[in-house]
Write a protein that holds these residues in place. Structure first.
Motif, PDB file in Angstrom:
ATOM      1  N   ARG A   1       0.829  -1.210   0.000  1.00 24.76           N
ATOM      2  CA  ARG A   1       0.000   0.000   0.000  1.00 24.76           C
ATOM      3  C   ARG A   1       0.862   1.258   0.000  1.00 24.76           C
ATOM      4  N   VAL A   2       1.896   1.265   0.840  1.00 25.64           N
ATOM      5  CA  VAL A   2       2.744   2.443   0.959  1.00 25.64           C
ATOM      6  C   VAL A   2       3.546   2.678  -0.325  1.00 25.64           C
ATOM      7  N   CYS A   3       4.076   1.596  -0.875  1.00 24.99           N
ATOM      8  CA  CYS A   3       4.912   1.707  -2.076  1.00 24.99           C
ATOM      9  C   CYS A   3       4.110   1.669  -3.369  1.00 24.99           C
ATOM     10  N   ARG A   4       2.811   1.415  -3.239  1.00 27.10           N
ATOM     11  CA  ARG A   4       1.897   1.337  -4.385  1.00 27.10           C
ATOM     12  C   ARG A   4       2.347   0.304  -5.415  1.00 27.10           C
ATOM     13  N   TRP A   5       2.725  -0.870  -4.887  1.00 23.31           N
ATOM     14  CA  TRP A   5       3.123  -1.965  -5.774  1.00 23.31           C
ATOM     15  C   TRP A   5       1.903  -2.471  -6.515  1.00 23.31           C
ATOM     16  N   THR A   6       2.038  -2.715  -7.782  1.00 27.94           N
ATOM     17  CA  THR A   6       0.927  -3.206  -8.589  1.00 27.94           C
ATOM     18  C   THR A   6       0.960  -4.724  -8.740  1.00 27.94           C
ATOM     19  N   ASN A   7       2.103  -5.340  -8.483  1.00 30.22           N
ATOM     20  CA  ASN A   7       2.217  -6.783  -8.667  1.00 30.22           C
ATOM     21  C   ASN A   7       2.326  -7.534  -7.343  1.00 30.22           C
ATOM     22  N   ALA A   8       1.892  -6.922  -6.257  1.00 25.29           N
ATOM     23  CA  ALA A   8       1.975  -7.554  -4.934  1.00 25.29           C
ATOM     24  C   ALA A   8       0.922  -8.652  -4.804  1.00 25.29           C
ATOM     25  N   ALA A   9       1.184  -9.562  -3.901  1.00 26.48           N
ATOM     26  CA  ALA A   9       0.227 -10.633  -3.612  1.00 26.48           C
ATOM     27  C   ALA A   9      -1.064 -10.013  -3.069  1.00 26.48           C
ATOM     28  N   PRO A  10      -2.185 -10.716  -3.238  1.00 23.95           N
ATOM     29  CA  PRO A  10      -3.447 -10.176  -2.720  1.00 23.95           C
ATOM     30  C   PRO A  10      -3.360  -9.889  -1.207  1.00 23.95           C
ATOM     31  N   ALA A  11      -3.984  -8.823  -0.772  1.00 23.48           N
ATOM     32  CA  ALA A  11      -3.940  -8.424   0.636  1.00 23.48           C
ATOM     33  C   ALA A  11      -4.497  -9.521   1.536  1.00 23.48           C
ATOM     34  N   ALA A  12      -5.516 -10.235   1.086  1.00 26.31           N
ATOM     35  CA  ALA A  12      -6.112 -11.294   1.900  1.00 26.31           C
ATOM     36  C   ALA A  12      -5.086 -12.381   2.212  1.00 26.31           C
ATOM     37  N   LYS A  13      -4.216 -12.657   1.266  1.00 27.69           N
ATOM     38  CA  LYS A  13      -3.200 -13.691   1.475  1.00 27.69           C
ATOM     39  C   LYS A  13      -2.184 -13.237   2.529  1.00 27.69           C
ATOM     40  N   SER A  14      -1.717 -12.007   2.457  1.00 24.22           N
ATOM     41  CA  SER A  14      -0.763 -11.529   3.463  1.00 24.22           C
ATOM     42  C   SER A  14      -1.438 -11.370   4.823  1.00 24.22           C
ATOM     43  N   ASP A  15      -2.714 -10.967   4.846  1.00 21.71           N
ATOM     44  CA  ASP A  15      -3.451 -10.860   6.110  1.00 21.71           C
ATOM     45  C   ASP A  15      -3.583 -12.225   6.774  1.00 21.71           C
ATOM     46  N   ALA A  16      -3.868 -13.252   5.990  1.00 22.72           N
ATOM     47  CA  ALA A  16      -4.010 -14.603   6.532  1.00 22.72           C
ATOM     48  C   ALA A  16      -2.672 -15.108   7.065  1.00 22.72           C
ATOM     49  N   THR A  17      -1.597 -14.841   6.337  1.00 22.91           N
ATOM     50  CA  THR A  17      -0.265 -15.245   6.784  1.00 22.91           C
ATOM     51  C   THR A  17       0.091 -14.546   8.086  1.00 22.91           C
TER      52      THR A  17
END
Length: 43
Positions: free
Chosen positions: A10-26
């Motif tokens: 979000r901060v770096c405005r990456w366009t190819n980052a993994a879905p937020a739900a996946k990082s939230d679950a991790t």
């Protein structure tokens, strides 16, 4: 460090980052393993 993984896209405005739900679950699994409390998370 765990929260940086969640904030960086979000901060770096990456366009190819993994879905937020996946990082939230991790992150949730890591918090459970480390027994992070809600008070500690708020800090």
């Amino acid at each position: 460090m765990f929260y940086q993984m969640q904030m960086a896209p979000r901060v770096c405005r990456w366009t190819n980052a993994a879905p937020a739900a996946k990082s939230d679950a991790t992150l949730a699994v890591q918090e459970q393993g480390l027994r992070v409390t809600a008070a500690e998370r708020a800090e």
